[in-house]
Design an enzyme around this catalytic site. Structure first.
Site, PDB file in Angstrom:
ATOM      1  N   ASP A   1      -1.961   6.453   6.234  1.00 13.25           N
ATOM      2  CA  ASP A   1      -2.985   5.514   5.783  1.00 13.25           C
ATOM      3  C   ASP A   1      -3.269   4.582   6.960  1.00 13.25           C
ATOM      4  OD1 ASP A   1      -4.459   3.447   4.714  1.00 13.25           O
ATOM      5  OD2 ASP A   1      -3.100   3.050   3.023  1.00 13.25           O
TER       6      ASP A   1
ATOM      7  N   TRP B   1       0.821  -1.218   0.000  1.00 14.26           N
ATOM      8  CA  TRP B   1       0.000   0.000   0.000  1.00 14.26           C
ATOM      9  C   TRP B   1       0.848   1.259   0.000  1.00 14.26           C
ATOM     10  CZ3 TRP B   1      -4.157  -1.446  -1.971  1.00 14.26           C
ATOM     11  CH2 TRP B   1      -4.774  -2.654  -1.607  1.00 14.26           C
TER      12      TRP B   1
ATOM     13  N   LYS C   1     -12.319  -2.226   6.490  1.00 14.51           N
ATOM     14  CA  LYS C   1     -11.551  -3.093   7.381  1.00 14.51           C
ATOM     15  C   LYS C   1     -12.029  -2.960   8.818  1.00 14.51           C
ATOM     16  CE  LYS C   1      -8.442  -3.528   3.863  1.00 14.51           C
ATOM     17  NZ  LYS C   1      -7.775  -2.703   2.870  1.00 14.51           N
TER      18      LYS C   1
HETATM   19  C1  PLP Z   1      -7.161  -2.221   1.865  1.00 11.99           C
HETATM   20  C2  PLP Z   1      -6.170  -1.150   1.987  1.00 11.99           C
HETATM   21  C3  PLP Z   1      -6.080  -0.123   1.031  1.00 11.99           C
HETATM   22  C4  PLP Z   1      -6.923  -0.096  -0.234  1.00 11.99           C
HETATM   23  O1  PLP Z   1      -8.234   0.216   0.041  1.00 11.99           O
HETATM   24  P1  PLP Z   1      -9.293   0.436  -1.142  1.00 11.99           P
HETATM   25  O2  PLP Z   1     -10.450   1.059  -0.402  1.00 11.99           O
HETATM   26  O3  PLP Z   1      -9.582  -0.909  -1.712  1.00 11.99           O
HETATM   27  O4  PLP Z   1      -8.705   1.359  -2.140  1.00 11.99           O
HETATM   28  C5  PLP Z   1      -5.168   0.879   1.250  1.00 11.99           C
HETATM   29  N1  PLP Z   1      -4.372   0.880   2.329  1.00 11.99           N
HETATM   30  C6  PLP Z   1      -4.425  -0.103   3.262  1.00 11.99           C
HETATM   31  C7  PLP Z   1      -3.521  -0.037   4.447  1.00 11.99           C
HETATM   32  C8  PLP Z   1      -5.328  -1.141   3.121  1.00 11.99           C
HETATM   33  O5  PLP Z   1      -5.381  -2.118   4.035  1.00 11.99           O
END
Ligand code: PLP
Length: 360
Positions: free
Chosen positions: A172, A103, A196
């Site tokens: 993030d 990511w 998540k």
């Molecule tokens: C799942 C995830 C993403 C991507 O998320 P999307 O909503 O599918 O774009 C980005 N960063 C992290 C840390 C993730 O776990």
């Protein structure tokens, strides 16, 4: 309650059963209005109240200071990879990134379209099995921000402490937001895809410090400017109503559980059970170095890929779903976000001991 299996999926992931039940009823008839939740106008007083309440709960649970906006955006967490540099950088501007997994790598690729990006650390040559200590990298002094991924969902690593630096942090937190208390003041932007740890897919939560809203270059399109959404309370266009509503229910549930500090305690207990099981034998091997271990995603290997496949199949047979590791590292991964029940972790630990005995 009907038969539920244990869902270790990394995302979309397990939600509290009470939330699913309430949403199921409201979809058909929202609080006896005679209108289903997903038929309500986003400008109706009912939905406006839902959005307001959801924001209020996020603010309370995360102790978001008044000089931050809470935005409900679309395009997934991945759209933040370009929105952040697009709004905060520009010709001649610099940012520092820490490369701790898939990511962050994707975010670095996008950021390079908008500025001078320094990658101050990478654990790629050890398959991203760790995150750095503060003394293992230097933030370029001219950086507008230091970008990092607080929890690396795929590799199962997590920053136990947030980086200490004078530079503004951007994070993030898609896979660990609301799993532990965080000092928001250190951050310019925190973002998280909801799927998540907050709700269903479809909404991305962005916390942004007010002073950043006016930094955006004039060339950025209206929909991609943070200020557009901040000025209109995330209602510049139709927001992802259902996802926002579900996040609100999850926030209420979180509050009833005792809030974020109580969650951290529970998360430590849950992850501790699994790591103890991994460390108890040579049969299982944790992917992450010990001081980088994630409390949310526990990645581990068995002695051979054949045994891993057998483990995943036999686990599924007894009701443990989603234990296959990400295709980029293989092996196994148990994702145990806030809503994943503690007894499910205990049962997996029993299964693991049994499997090791039979196959070790
Ligand atoms: C799942 C995830 C993403 C991507 O998320 P999307 O909503 O599918 O774009 C980005 N960063 C992290 C840390 C993730 O776990």
């Amino acid at each position: 309650m009907p038969e539920r299996i244990y869902n270790f999926s990394p995302g979309p992931a397990t939600l509290p059963y009470s939330v699913l039940q309430e949403a199921a009823g409201d979809i058909v008839n929202y609080q006896n209005t005679g209108i289903g939740l997903i038929e309500l106008s986003h400008r109706s007083k009912e939905f406006m109240a839902i959005a307001e309440e959801t924001e209020k709960l996020i603010r309370r649970l995360l102790e978001v200071p008044d000089n931050y906006k809470v935005l409900f955006l679309q395009g997934g967490a991945s759209s933040q990879f370009f929105m952040i540099p697009m709004n905060l950088l520009g010709k001649g501007k610099t940012a520092t990134y820490l490369n701790t997994g898939t990511w962050s790598k994707k975010a670095i690729k996008e950021a390079r379209l908008f500025g001078d990006i320094k990658v101050a650390y990478s654990s790629e040559d050890t398959t991203f099995n760790r995150v750095p200590r503060d003394d293992e990298y230097t933030v370029a002094p001219e950086s507008e921000y230091l970008y990092f991924v607080s929890n690396n969902t795929i590799y199962g690593t997590q920053f136990a402490q947030m980086p200490k630096t004078e530079t503004m942090l951007v994070a993030d937190m898609s896979s660990d937001i609301l799993s532990r208390p965080v000092d928001i003041n250190k951050f310019g932007i925190i973002f998280a895809g909801a799927q998540k740890n907050m709700g269903p897919a479809g909404v991305t939560i962005v916390l942004i410090r007010d002073e950043l809203l006016d930094k955006t270059p004039d060339t950025v399109p209206t929909m991609l400017r943070y200020k557009t959404h901040a000025d209109k309370g995330s209602m510049f266009n139709t927001p992802p109503c259902f996802a926002i509503y579900c996040v609100g229910l999850v926030m209420r549930w979180l509050q009833e559980q005792g809030g974020v500090a109580a969650m951290e305690e529970r998360n430590r207990r849950k992850a501790g059970l699994l790591y103890d099981a991994i460390d108890a034998t040579d049969f299982y091997r944790g992917h992450a170095e010990k001081d980088s271990r994630s409390l949310m995603n526990i990645s581990f290997n068995l002695p051979t890929p054949e045994l891993e496949a057998k483990f995943i199949t036999e686990a599924a047979d007894v009701g443990f779903n989603g234990l296959k590791g990400h295709r980029s590292i293989g092996g196994c991964r148990a994702s145990i976000y806030n809503a994943f029940p503690e007894e499910g972790v205990a049962k997996l630990v029993d299964f693991m001991a049994d499997f090791a005995k039979k196959n070790g």
